[in-house]
Design an enzyme around this catalytic site. Structure first.
Site, short mmCIF file in Angstrom:
data_model
loop_
_atom_site.label_atom_id
_atom_site.label_comp_id
_atom_site.label_asym_id
_atom_site.label_seq_id
_atom_site.Cartn_x
_atom_site.Cartn_y
_atom_site.Cartn_z
CB CYS A 34 40.69 43.27 30.61
SG CYS A 34 41.49 44.44 29.51
CG ASP A 36 43.59 42.87 27.33
OD1 ASP A 36 44.08 41.85 27.82
OD2 ASP A 36 42.48 42.91 26.78
CB CYS A 60 39.68 42.06 23.60
SG CYS A 60 39.25 43.81 23.64
CB CYS A 104 38.42 47.68 24.64
SG CYS A 104 37.57 46.33 25.47
FE1 FES Z 1 40.96 44.12 27.54
FE2 FES Z 1 39.27 44.76 25.66
S1 FES Z 1 39.00 43.21 27.15
S2 FES Z 1 41.11 45.74 26.19
#
Ligand code: FES
Length: 150
Positions: A34, A36, A60, A104
């Site tokens: 994602c 992140d 998230c 995640c």
């Molecule tokens: Fe990116 Fe959870 S959607 S860490």
């Protein structure tokens, strides 16, 4: 599946948010799924016990909750034991994560491994954790997900 109460608690009241300014080790990792990112800093005693850990996560709710839980779990642990904490252990401590959110939790566990290796490197010691999976471009975090979707 909805989030457990524990996930919601760690999401709403994350523990140990921030950066340790005189940290002994720091790790920053990105989630290839994602995009992140998560940064963790640790303070380590002379006997290799983690005295403190703080995190910053741009991600998230599950990433924030798992990061928060990892910083809680590693405090007081030897670095050798801390790097063995798996994303499954973290999810279990949070009373489970939805299957689609398991990836995640690699942010927190991988970030910790990078921070421990950073600490060891600064002391001229061999890294403990080996290859960090999420740093591998061919790594697919979904491959080792074994939960049922519900
Ligand atoms: Fe990116 Fe959870 S959607 S860490």
């Amino acid at each position: 599946m909805i989030y457990s109460e524990k996930v919601m608690d760690h999401f709403n009241n994350p523990r140990n948010v921030g950066v340790i300014s005189d940290a002994d080790g720091s790790g920053e990792v990105g989630n290839p799924v994602c995009g992140d990112i998560m940064k963790i800093t640790i303070k380590v005693n002379d006997d290799d016990t983690i005295a403190d850990a703080k995190f910053q996560t741009l991600g998230c709710g599950a990433a924030i909750a798992t990061s928060s839980m990892v910083t809680e779990l590693v405090k007081g642990k030897k670095i050798q034991d801390a790097v063995r904490i798996s994303k499954r252990d973290v999810a279990d401590e949070l009373d489970g994560l939805p299957a689609a959110k398991m990836h995640c939790s690699v942010l927190a566990t991988d970030g910790l491994k990078v921070a421990v290796d950073d600490y060891l490197k600064k002391h001229g010691r061999e890294p403990l954790s080996g290859v960090i999976k999420s740093a591998d471009p061919n790594y697919n975090p979904h491959e080792d997900e074994d939960e049922e979707e519900d």
